[in-house]
Design a protein around this motif. Structure first.
Motif, PDB file in Angstrom:
ATOM      1  N   TRP A   1       0.869  -1.180   0.000  1.00 20.14           N
ATOM      2  CA  TRP A   1       0.000   0.000   0.000  1.00 20.14           C
ATOM      3  C   TRP A   1       0.900   1.223   0.000  1.00 20.14           C
ATOM      4  O   TRP A   1       1.807   1.306   0.819  1.00 20.14           O
ATOM      5  N   LYS A   2       0.690   2.102  -0.962  1.00 18.91           N
ATOM      6  CA  LYS A   2       1.486   3.326  -1.019  1.00 18.91           C
ATOM      7  C   LYS A   2       0.647   4.485  -0.490  1.00 18.91           C
ATOM      8  O   LYS A   2      -0.542   4.609  -0.840  1.00 18.91           O
ATOM      9  N   LEU A   3       1.243   5.316   0.316  1.00 22.19           N
ATOM     10  CA  LEU A   3       0.525   6.478   0.834  1.00 22.19           C
ATOM     11  C   LEU A   3       0.651   7.631  -0.161  1.00 22.19           C
ATOM     12  O   LEU A   3       1.712   7.813  -0.753  1.00 22.19           O
ATOM     13  N   SER A   4      -0.439   8.345  -0.357  1.00 23.25           N
ATOM     14  CA  SER A   4      -0.375   9.519  -1.234  1.00 23.25           C
ATOM     15  C   SER A   4       0.578  10.530  -0.609  1.00 23.25           C
ATOM     16  O   SER A   4       0.488  10.821   0.588  1.00 23.25           O
TER      17      SER A   4
ATOM     18  N   VAL B   1      -4.439   7.646   3.619  1.00 27.50           N
ATOM     19  CA  VAL B   1      -4.958   7.756   2.252  1.00 27.50           C
ATOM     20  C   VAL B   1      -3.864   7.356   1.265  1.00 27.50           C
ATOM     21  O   VAL B   1      -2.722   7.792   1.378  1.00 27.50           O
ATOM     22  N   GLY B   2      -4.226   6.501   0.329  1.00 30.03           N
ATOM     23  CA  GLY B   2      -3.227   6.054  -0.639  1.00 30.03           C
ATOM     24  C   GLY B   2      -3.833   5.139  -1.668  1.00 30.03           C
ATOM     25  O   GLY B   2      -5.031   5.225  -1.980  1.00 30.03           O
ATOM     26  N   PHE B   3      -3.007   4.240  -2.175  1.00 29.50           N
ATOM     27  CA  PHE B   3      -3.457   3.352  -3.257  1.00 29.50           C
ATOM     28  C   PHE B   3      -2.657   2.051  -3.181  1.00 29.50           C
ATOM     29  O   PHE B   3      -1.562   2.019  -2.621  1.00 29.50           O
ATOM     30  N   PRO B   4      -3.217   0.965  -3.761  1.00 31.41           N
ATOM     31  CA  PRO B   4      -2.552  -0.334  -3.615  1.00 31.41           C
ATOM     32  C   PRO B   4      -1.284  -0.447  -4.455  1.00 31.41           C
ATOM     33  O   PRO B   4      -1.181   0.183  -5.502  1.00 31.41           O
ATOM     34  N   GLY B   5      -0.343  -1.261  -4.000  1.00 27.98           N
ATOM     35  CA  GLY B   5       0.816  -1.609  -4.816  1.00 27.98           C
ATOM     36  C   GLY B   5       0.352  -2.449  -5.990  1.00 27.98           C
ATOM     37  O   GLY B   5      -0.678  -3.131  -5.910  1.00 27.98           O
ATOM     38  N   TRP B   6       1.106  -2.430  -7.050  1.00 25.53           N
ATOM     39  CA  TRP B   6       0.654  -3.069  -8.299  1.00 25.53           C
ATOM     40  C   TRP B   6       0.409  -4.573  -8.148  1.00 25.53           C
ATOM     41  O   TRP B   6      -0.567  -5.125  -8.665  1.00 25.53           O
ATOM     42  N   HIS B   7       1.296  -5.275  -7.433  1.00 26.81           N
ATOM     43  CA  HIS B   7       1.204  -6.737  -7.390  1.00 26.81           C
ATOM     44  C   HIS B   7      -0.016  -7.220  -6.614  1.00 26.81           C
ATOM     45  O   HIS B   7      -0.511  -8.302  -6.840  1.00 26.81           O
TER      46      HIS B   7
ATOM     47  N   ARG C   1      -3.989  13.317  -6.025  1.00 23.75           N
ATOM     48  CA  ARG C   1      -4.146  12.221  -6.984  1.00 23.75           C
ATOM     49  C   ARG C   1      -5.620  12.064  -7.369  1.00 23.75           C
ATOM     50  O   ARG C   1      -6.492  12.314  -6.560  1.00 23.75           O
ATOM     51  N   ASP C   2      -5.860  11.620  -8.614  1.00 31.00           N
ATOM     52  CA  ASP C   2      -7.240  11.324  -9.000  1.00 31.00           C
ATOM     53  C   ASP C   2      -7.725  10.053  -8.315  1.00 31.00           C
ATOM     54  O   ASP C   2      -8.901   9.904  -8.025  1.00 31.00           O
ATOM     55  N   MET C   3      -6.819   9.111  -8.103  1.00 31.15           N
ATOM     56  CA  MET C   3      -7.218   7.812  -7.575  1.00 31.15           C
ATOM     57  C   MET C   3      -6.551   7.588  -6.225  1.00 31.15           C
ATOM     58  O   MET C   3      -5.347   7.348  -6.149  1.00 31.15           O
ATOM     59  N   GLU C   4      -7.322   7.663  -5.167  1.00 29.50           N
ATOM     60  CA  GLU C   4      -6.790   7.339  -3.846  1.00 29.50           C
ATOM     61  C   GLU C   4      -7.946   6.964  -2.921  1.00 29.50           C
ATOM     62  O   GLU C   4      -9.088   7.346  -3.159  1.00 29.50           O
ATOM     63  N   TRP C   5      -7.620   6.187  -1.915  1.00 25.63           N
ATOM     64  CA  TRP C   5      -8.642   5.655  -1.022  1.00 25.63           C
ATOM     65  C   TRP C   5      -8.162   5.722   0.425  1.00 25.63           C
ATOM     66  O   TRP C   5      -6.955   5.692   0.692  1.00 25.63           O
TER      67      TRP C   5
END
Ligand SMILES: [Zn+2]
Length: 472
Positions: A196-199, A215-221, A205-209
């Protein structure tokens, strides 16, 4: 009757008989596209291989449950955990939101699949629609002691997972010593990867949760593990992708899935090799990342490209040249022509094959079951056409094989053979016209256009490139 498939397993580096985990179906997971731009034909070589795999399994009598993801968030430019999110790069390039970019190129991708006669996997799952499940997986990994938090996110601790790197046969000890540079602040081991990457600045960012870590977004894998295990269970039969996925993406999928469940994640890993361009690498900087549209501009159909991929094993590098594509187009044209003639000479429907017909069909099936040997399947196709079988029987065998080949033989033979081909000299003229235009030699460009028109074709400048079509 079910017949076995023999498939090269990257885990064991050998061809193995596929023995599925559950009797009722074979489960297949495919890493889908990152939808921040158009896919190039190298990507499509892999997607065609995966389509063939599924169709061969079915042809051999197996039920298949297959899932593909759409990566619409979290794939960073470096393939590791550094750099910008590819979706944000696409958004800047096109002046729209990351969400718009994702939907735009997902649509492109689906259109291309259709043109290549690739069956759309069902379900097709977007990463952004499974954020809750991805967060839950990170939580499980943290609870079990496989994850740690640092300033820019939550990371998987690769030293806590004993089999880390086995798939790629990575020399972890050797690499640890050499790889101390370039480590994110606070990362414990070079192979640790972001779950999980933190914004950096929430709200930008347009995409964050929201998540338990911020608040951030998932790692690719992460998405592939979460989606595969939710849709297919903790253990799946076959997982596919390109060879470039082996050392990082699939290595990390294994680590996080098996750490979470304590069970082996995948039985068979199947990987397609690279498509080379004139013997070298494809790359943006060399300007040789062709899309399907680029092929169509030169008068080739997506199915010509599909035919080209059958000339080599999916496990060997395939060299793309325009000459090779030309040969594939000629071969496909010959096939359509042959089928058209057979259709004209075929008088009755056939319910049963003769012993000879049965034998040829079996021969093709043995080739496809032998690690998807499509080059051999194609040579059986020509053998069928040249055989002494009656037309009805030849057609029956060819139609059956087309379930895998996917050339739309029944539909296209009559129609495509006459309508689709733009002769090579017309394509050459078009190319010369484009070259003249590029250096502002407008008179020359016009002369080439007139020559094309005089030959019964016309040039169409469309919003997505220049095309040449036969005059109606
Ligand atoms: Zn994946």
């Amino acid at each position: 009757m079910k017949r076995p498939l023999f498939l090269f397993n990257t885990l064991s580096r050998s061809v193995e008989k596929v023995m599925q985990l559950r009797p009722e179906e074979v489960t297949v997971y495919t890493c889908g596209p990152t939808v921040y731009g158009e896919q190039h034909i190298g990507n499509y070589r892999t997607f065609i291989f995966e389509d063939v795999l599924v169709k061969v399994l079915r042809h051999l009598g197996h039920s298949v449950r297959r899932v593909m993801n759409i990566t619409d968030v979290g794939h960073l430019v470096s393939d590791g955990d550094e750099g910008e999110d590819k979706m944000e790069v696409g958004a800047k390039r096109e002046g729209v939101s990351a969400w718009d970019v994702a939907r735009r190129y997902e649509q492109h991708f689906l259109t291309d699949l259709k043109a290549l006669n690739i069956e759309v996997p069902n379900p097709l799952v977007r990463a952004t629609e499974t954020i809750d499940r991805q967060i839950a997986l990170v939580q499980t990994l943290q609870d079990k002691g496989y994850a740690y938090v640092i300033s820019d996110g939550v990371y998987f601790d690769s030293s806590t997972f004993p089999g880390y790197g086995d798939l790629a046969r990575l020399n972890i000890a050797g690499q640890q010593a050499g790889a101390r540079v370039n480590m994110a602040e606070g990362k414990r081991n070079p192979h640790d990867f972001a779950l999980w990457k933190l914004s950096a600045e929430p709200g930008k960012r347009d995409m964050e949760w929201k998540s338990p870590w911020g608040v951030g977004f998932p790692g690719w894998h992460l998405e592939c593990s979460a989606i595969a295990m939710h849709e297919l269970g903790d253990q799946i039969d076959i997982h596919t992708g390109g060879v470039d996925h082996i050392p990082v993406h699939h290595t990390n999928e294994i680590a996080q899935s098996e750490a979470a469940t304590g069970k082996p994640f995948v039985k068979y890993w199947a990987h397609a090799e690279f498509l080379l361009m004139d013997g070298g690498k494809m790359s943006k900087s060399l300007g040789n990342l062709y899309t399907l549209e680029n092929l169509e501009e030169r008068g080739f159909s997506p199915l010509d490209f599909r035919m080209l991929t059958y000339t080599a094993s999916y496990r060997s590098k395939l060299n793309f040249t325009w000459e090779a594509l030309q040969s594939a187009q000629t071969a496909l044209g010959r096939l359509y022509k042959a089928v058209k003639e057979l259709e004209e000479n075929s008088k009755k429907d056939l319910d049963k094959l003769s012993e000879h017909g049965e034998l040829l069909l079996k021969k093709a099936e043995t080739a496809m079951a032998d690690d998807l040997n499509m080059a051999s399947v194609m040579s059986v196709v020509w053998e069928v056409i040249g055989s002494s079988l009656p037309a009805e029987e030849k057609l029956k065998v060819l139609y059956a094989l087309d379930g895998v080949l996917s050339f739309d033989l029944q539909k296209n033979a009559t129609f495509k053979e006459s309508a689709r081909e733009i002769p090579e000299y017309i394509r050459d003229l078009l190319e010369k016209r484009q070259e003249a235009r590029a250096v502002h030699k407008w008179e020359d460009a016009d002369a080439f256009r007139l020559e094309i028109e005089a030959a019964g074709y016309y040039v169409k400048d469309t919003s997505d490139g220049v095309k040449v079509e036969a005059q109606p």
